[in-house]
Scaffold this active site. Structure first.
Site, mmCIF file in Angstrom:
data_model
loop_
_atom_site.group_PDB
_atom_site.id
_atom_site.type_symbol
_atom_site.label_atom_id
_atom_site.label_comp_id
_atom_site.label_asym_id
_atom_site.label_seq_id
_atom_site.Cartn_x
_atom_site.Cartn_y
_atom_site.Cartn_z
ATOM 1 N N CYS A 1 -14.036 2.950 6.550
ATOM 2 C CA CYS A 1 -15.409 2.427 6.505
ATOM 3 C C CYS A 1 -15.334 0.960 6.117
ATOM 4 C CB CYS A 1 -16.215 3.214 5.473
ATOM 5 S SG CYS A 1 -17.839 2.507 5.094
ATOM 6 N N CYS B 1 -20.797 -8.474 3.336
ATOM 7 C CA CYS B 1 -20.411 -9.465 2.326
ATOM 8 C C CYS B 1 -20.510 -10.888 2.892
ATOM 9 C CB CYS B 1 -18.997 -9.184 1.850
ATOM 10 S SG CYS B 1 -18.459 -10.349 0.586
ATOM 11 N N CYS C 1 -16.669 7.935 -1.292
ATOM 12 C CA CYS C 1 -16.359 6.836 -0.359
ATOM 13 C C CYS C 1 -15.933 7.386 1.008
ATOM 14 C CB CYS C 1 -15.261 5.960 -0.965
ATOM 15 S SG CYS C 1 -14.789 4.603 0.118
ATOM 16 N N ASP D 1 0.802 -1.220 0.000
ATOM 17 C CA ASP D 1 0.000 0.000 0.000
ATOM 18 C C ASP D 1 0.842 1.280 0.000
ATOM 19 O OD1 ASP D 1 -2.422 1.264 -0.108
ATOM 20 O OD2 ASP D 1 -2.773 1.256 2.046
HETATM 21 C C1 B12 Z 1 -6.589 4.397 -3.821
HETATM 22 C C2 B12 Z 1 -6.968 3.321 -2.819
HETATM 23 C C3 B12 Z 1 -8.134 3.499 -2.101
HETATM 24 C C4 B12 Z 1 -9.151 4.576 -2.438
HETATM 25 C C5 B12 Z 1 -9.955 4.122 -3.681
HETATM 26 C C6 B12 Z 1 -10.519 2.698 -3.541
HETATM 27 C C7 B12 Z 1 -10.878 2.021 -4.842
HETATM 28 N N1 B12 Z 1 -11.775 1.070 -4.751
HETATM 29 O O1 B12 Z 1 -10.331 2.343 -5.887
HETATM 30 C C8 B12 Z 1 -9.965 4.656 -1.118
HETATM 31 C C9 B12 Z 1 -9.334 5.713 -0.216
HETATM 32 C C10 B12 Z 1 -11.455 4.984 -1.286
HETATM 33 C C11 B12 Z 1 -9.693 3.273 -0.542
HETATM 34 C C12 B12 Z 1 -10.520 2.631 0.367
HETATM 35 C C13 B12 Z 1 -10.268 1.383 0.896
HETATM 36 N N2 B12 Z 1 -9.127 0.667 0.800
HETATM 37 CO CO1 B12 Z 1 -7.701 1.126 -0.426
HETATM 38 N N3 B12 Z 1 -6.330 1.333 -1.689
HETATM 39 C C14 B12 Z 1 -6.138 2.200 -2.632
HETATM 40 C C15 B12 Z 1 -4.895 1.834 -3.449
HETATM 41 C C16 B12 Z 1 -3.735 2.740 -3.032
HETATM 42 C C17 B12 Z 1 -5.112 1.896 -4.964
HETATM 43 C C18 B12 Z 1 -6.448 1.284 -5.444
HETATM 44 C C19 B12 Z 1 -6.685 1.525 -6.907
HETATM 45 O O2 B12 Z 1 -5.818 1.257 -7.704
HETATM 46 N N4 B12 Z 1 -7.840 2.095 -7.272
HETATM 47 C C20 B12 Z 1 -8.164 2.360 -8.641
HETATM 48 C C21 B12 Z 1 -9.243 1.403 -9.105
HETATM 49 C C22 B12 Z 1 -9.506 1.583 -10.599
HETATM 50 O O3 B12 Z 1 -8.700 0.143 -8.876
HETATM 51 P P1 B12 Z 1 -9.450 -1.036 -8.083
HETATM 52 O O4 B12 Z 1 -10.594 -0.529 -7.287
HETATM 53 O O5 B12 Z 1 -8.426 -1.837 -7.425
HETATM 54 O O6 B12 Z 1 -10.127 -1.704 -9.314
HETATM 55 C C23 B12 Z 1 -9.519 -2.740 -9.993
HETATM 56 C C24 B12 Z 1 -10.583 -3.602 -10.508
HETATM 57 O O7 B12 Z 1 -11.503 -2.824 -11.224
HETATM 58 C C25 B12 Z 1 -9.735 -4.442 -11.395
HETATM 59 N N5 B12 Z 1 -10.397 -5.278 -12.357
HETATM 60 C C26 B12 Z 1 -9.760 -5.740 -13.398
HETATM 61 N N6 B12 Z 1 -10.555 -6.530 -14.086
HETATM 62 C C27 B12 Z 1 -11.736 -6.590 -13.473
HETATM 63 C C28 B12 Z 1 -12.893 -7.277 -13.800
HETATM 64 C C29 B12 Z 1 -14.019 -7.155 -12.986
HETATM 65 C C30 B12 Z 1 -15.278 -7.889 -13.332
HETATM 66 C C31 B12 Z 1 -13.971 -6.332 -11.839
HETATM 67 C C32 B12 Z 1 -15.173 -6.180 -10.953
HETATM 68 C C33 B12 Z 1 -12.787 -5.668 -11.529
HETATM 69 C C34 B12 Z 1 -11.665 -5.800 -12.360
HETATM 70 O O8 B12 Z 1 -8.827 -3.549 -12.008
HETATM 71 C C35 B12 Z 1 -8.793 -2.348 -11.258
HETATM 72 C C36 B12 Z 1 -7.368 -1.919 -11.098
HETATM 73 O O9 B12 Z 1 -6.639 -2.802 -10.247
HETATM 74 C C37 B12 Z 1 -4.665 0.332 -3.003
HETATM 75 C C38 B12 Z 1 -3.200 -0.091 -2.906
HETATM 76 C C39 B12 Z 1 -2.605 -0.288 -4.279
HETATM 77 N N7 B12 Z 1 -1.452 0.319 -4.506
HETATM 78 O O10 B12 Z 1 -3.186 -0.950 -5.113
HETATM 79 C C40 B12 Z 1 -5.370 0.257 -1.636
HETATM 80 C C41 B12 Z 1 -6.150 -1.013 -1.327
HETATM 81 C C42 B12 Z 1 -7.001 -1.331 -2.535
HETATM 82 N N8 B12 Z 1 -7.023 -0.602 -0.247
HETATM 83 C C43 B12 Z 1 -7.248 -1.512 0.636
HETATM 84 C C44 B12 Z 1 -8.162 -1.377 1.712
HETATM 85 C C45 B12 Z 1 -8.032 -2.364 2.848
HETATM 86 C C46 B12 Z 1 -9.132 -0.363 1.700
HETATM 87 C C47 B12 Z 1 -10.360 -0.250 2.606
HETATM 88 C C48 B12 Z 1 -11.017 -1.577 2.943
HETATM 89 C C49 B12 Z 1 -9.975 0.521 3.901
HETATM 90 C C50 B12 Z 1 -11.139 0.858 4.804
HETATM 91 N N9 B12 Z 1 -11.697 -0.097 5.544
HETATM 92 O O11 B12 Z 1 -11.547 1.993 4.886
HETATM 93 C C51 B12 Z 1 -11.285 0.652 1.729
HETATM 94 C C52 B12 Z 1 -12.173 -0.201 0.797
HETATM 95 C C53 B12 Z 1 -13.077 0.628 -0.057
HETATM 96 C C54 B12 Z 1 -13.450 -0.105 -1.341
HETATM 97 N N10 B12 Z 1 -14.664 -0.645 -1.408
HETATM 98 O O12 B12 Z 1 -12.612 -0.171 -2.256
HETATM 99 C C55 B12 Z 1 -6.508 -2.807 0.313
HETATM 100 C C56 B12 Z 1 -7.510 -3.815 -0.269
HETATM 101 C C57 B12 Z 1 -7.235 -5.265 0.075
HETATM 102 C C58 B12 Z 1 -8.249 -6.175 -0.582
HETATM 103 N N11 B12 Z 1 -8.429 -7.348 -0.019
HETATM 104 O O13 B12 Z 1 -8.868 -5.846 -1.568
HETATM 105 C C59 B12 Z 1 -5.422 -2.277 -0.722
HETATM 106 C C60 B12 Z 1 -5.037 -3.265 -1.818
HETATM 107 C C61 B12 Z 1 -4.182 -1.893 0.123
HETATM 108 C C62 B12 Z 1 -3.358 -3.117 0.509
HETATM 109 N N12 B12 Z 1 -2.131 -3.201 0.041
HETATM 110 O O14 B12 Z 1 -3.809 -3.994 1.213
HETATM 111 N N13 B12 Z 1 -8.551 2.729 -1.050
HETATM 112 S S1 SF4 Z 2 -20.504 -11.185 -2.546
HETATM 113 FE FE1 SF4 Z 2 -22.096 -9.600 -2.404
HETATM 114 S S2 SF4 Z 2 -21.471 -8.229 -0.765
HETATM 115 FE FE2 SF4 Z 2 -19.660 -9.473 -1.328
HETATM 116 S S3 SF4 Z 2 -18.594 -8.180 -2.831
HETATM 117 FE FE3 SF4 Z 2 -19.938 -9.556 -3.987
HETATM 118 S S4 SF4 Z 2 -21.813 -8.390 -4.279
HETATM 119 FE FE4 SF4 Z 2 -20.670 -7.359 -2.671
HETATM 120 S S1 SF4 Z 3 -19.447 1.025 1.959
HETATM 121 FE FE1 SF4 Z 3 -17.985 2.479 2.803
HETATM 122 S S2 SF4 Z 3 -15.947 1.740 2.138
HETATM 123 FE FE2 SF4 Z 3 -17.493 0.680 0.891
HETATM 124 S S3 SF4 Z 3 -17.614 1.943 -0.954
HETATM 125 FE FE3 SF4 Z 3 -19.260 2.630 0.438
HETATM 126 S S4 SF4 Z 3 -18.395 4.318 1.592
HETATM 127 FE FE4 SF4 Z 3 -16.667 3.226 0.607
#
Ligand code: B12
Ligand code: SF4
Ligand code: SF4
Length: 398
Positions: free
Chosen positions: A254, A261, A227, A147
């Site tokens: 959050c 889930c 978020c 991260d």
């Molecule tokens: C920026 C960031 C955030 C941002 C944006 C989150 C987001 N969803 O993009 C914010 C601040 C909101 C955030 C929140 C959280 N984060 Co954060 N975050 C990051 C960070 C630095 C980059 C994520 C990123 O690249 N976002 C850009 C989007 C486009 O990428 P993505 O959501 O990962 O989407 C991917 C999918 O779409 C995927 N994809 C590809 N093909 C396909 C096909 C399908 C069908 C689908 C659905 C997806 C998919 O490709 C995309 C690119 O990787 C990573 C660390 C890292 N360097 O990767 C941690 C990371 C993702 N975060 C993490 C965590 C723990 C959290 C939180 C749970 C913390 C909390 N409890 O508050 C929340 C979860 C919120 C959520 N639902 O995502 C962990 C997740 C671990 C895991 N098991 O997934 C990471 C990996 C950090 C780590 N090293 O552990 N985060």
């Molecule tokens: S199993 Fe349900 S709650 Fe969990 S990530 Fe998928 S849609 Fe969301």
């Molecule tokens: S439930 Fe919370 S952590 Fe998940 S996407 Fe919504 S605001 Fe972000």
């Protein structure tokens, strides 16, 4: 260095991707990692494309590091040109469930209850690398991070077989759920890769329905601007007024979309790493009235140093606690909020304290707001005070 492999000679692990995979797995499990996977260092094309679309839609908000070119964030070799394999590791941080919020505290997301995971995990990654070098009898050039580096860690982990993308965008493992950190070692070693992660949400949409702010715009697409995790951690400015009530009692991060889930309900097991337990850090709730009294960075560091809560700093945490206090309608917090409104050096804290006092709306709160109208100098704070008075039932203040 390993010996050259001749006919009939024993191959050293450094020359043998399968043996290297075995050694890695053994070392990682011994260090307490729950998930181990390997993928090649080629670009993460699908993730890169999705990232570009996400950036173009403005969903990266003002996170500077997420505005870097998608080609950079999706290419492990741009981080280390000699990289041949990406070792992706998963470690459960699940510390248990929040008890009912009877004390009216500021809720902390589970990943942040204990010590700062960056430091804790990095230490073990270095140990793992040293163990690999010893077992392989070769020097391994490695980059270790979690991260902290611009690489799409979820995409790399998915390709390395750690899990699949849930509709909440988290990486889910069928046996562990999603409460796990992802950590990486980029190595200049060929290691037998894993098959990519598979799995499905089926027809479930619970996370999309439950998200308090509607941040999950489409399956797997989270708009950071909405978020709560972004709003309370990465956001350096105001929490927009129209979102404050939706933040509820969250004071840091959050977990809603993970709590609902079914994979977590069935599979989350408590982390084996004591550093991630509630006792090791800030725990599940912040004592709002105490936090609101912190006036200096030194006091803040003494209280939260070594935990993930230092990320938004003193001002960010106090801003969040004001919002949580307002949403909890905590009358006991009124004196501390008044203290913030009068004495805090940060206009951001004063403005959010005004909002919270307006939400609580007790006589003492309104009196303090009216007084502050005559002393406050900051234009935005004055606006917050006026709106708080209006919205808490007083006639418009002119
Ligand atoms: C920026 C960031 C955030 C941002 C944006 C989150 C987001 N969803 O993009 C914010 C601040 C909101 C955030 C929140 C959280 N984060 Co954060 N975050 C990051 C960070 C630095 C980059 C994520 C990123 O690249 N976002 C850009 C989007 C486009 O990428 P993505 O959501 O990962 O989407 C991917 C999918 O779409 C995927 N994809 C590809 N093909 C396909 C096909 C399908 C069908 C689908 C659905 C997806 C998919 O490709 C995309 C690119 O990787 C990573 C660390 C890292 N360097 O990767 C941690 C990371 C993702 N975060 C993490 C965590 C723990 C959290 C939180 C749970 C913390 C909390 N409890 O508050 C929340 C979860 C919120 C959520 N639902 O995502 C962990 C997740 C671990 C895991 N098991 O997934 C990471 C990996 C950090 C780590 N090293 O552990 N985060
Ligand atoms: S199993 Fe349900 S709650 Fe969990 S990530 Fe998928 S849609 Fe969301
Ligand atoms: S439930 Fe919370 S952590 Fe998940 S996407 Fe919504 S605001 Fe972000």
């Amino acid at each position: 260095m390993s010996e050259k492999t001749g006919r009939g000679a024993r191959r050293e692990p450094a020359d043998d991707p399968r043996e290297a995979r075995r050694v890695l797995e053994e070392g990682a499990r011994a260090r307490g990692f729950d998930l181990v996977g390997v993928t090649g260092a080629e670009p993460l094309r699908r993730g890169g494309e999705r990232l570009r679309e996400w950036q173009e839609a403005g969903m990266a908000a003002d996170m500077g590091y997420m505005h870097r070119p998608a080609e950079l964030l999706s290419d492990p070799k741009r981080l280390q040109s000699s990289a041949r394999s990406v070792v992706s590791l998963g470690v459960s941080y699940y510390p248990g469930e929040h008890s009912a919020n009877e004390g009216g505290g500021g809720r902390v997301a589970r990943y942040a209850w204990g010590r700062d995971y960056h430091e804790v995990i990095k230490g073990r990654l270095f140990e793992l690398r040293a163990e690999l070098e010893e077992a392989l009898g070769a020097r391994v050039k490695a980059r270790a991070f979690t991260d902290a580096v611009p690489l799409l860690e979820r995409s790399a982990a998915q390709r390395a077989g750690l899990g699949f993308f849930g509709r909440n965008s988290c990486l889910i493992n069928g046996n562990v759920g999603s409460y796990f950190f992802i950590a990486d070692l980029l190595v200049d070693l060929e290691i037998e890769p894993d098959a990519e992660g598979t799995g499905t949400c089926g027809r479930c949409t619970r996370c999309m329905v439950a998200c308090p702010t509607g941040a999950i715009k489409a399956p797997g697409v989270v708009d950071a601007r909405l978020c709560i995790s972004y709003l309370t951690i990465e956001n350096g400015g105001e929490i927009p007024r129209d979102l404050r009530r939706k933040v509820g009692d969250w004071a840091f991060g959050c977990d809603v979309c993970q709590e609902v889930c079914p994979y977590n309900k069935r599979k989350a097991t408590v982390s084996r790493w004591p550093e991630f337990s509630a006792a090791a850090g800030a725990g599940p709730y912040l004592e709002i009235t105490e936090v609101l009294k912190i006036r200096t960075d030194e006091e803040f560091e003494a209280r939260f140093g070594g935990t993930p809560l230092t990320r938004p700093g003193r001002v960010g945490i106090l801003r969040n606690c004001c919002v949580a206090a307002g949403n909890l309608r905590r009358r006991e917090a009124v004196p501390a909020l008044v203290g913030c409104l009068r004495k805090d050096a940060s206009p951001l804290v004063r403005g959010h304290a005004a909002w919270a006092l307006g939400e609580i709306g007790a006589g003492e709160a309104r009196l303090a707001l009216k007084r502050a109208l005559t002393t406050e100098q900051d234009t935005r704070c004055l606006e917050e005070i006026r709106l708080a008075l209006e919205e808490s039932g007083d006639a418009p203040v002119g």
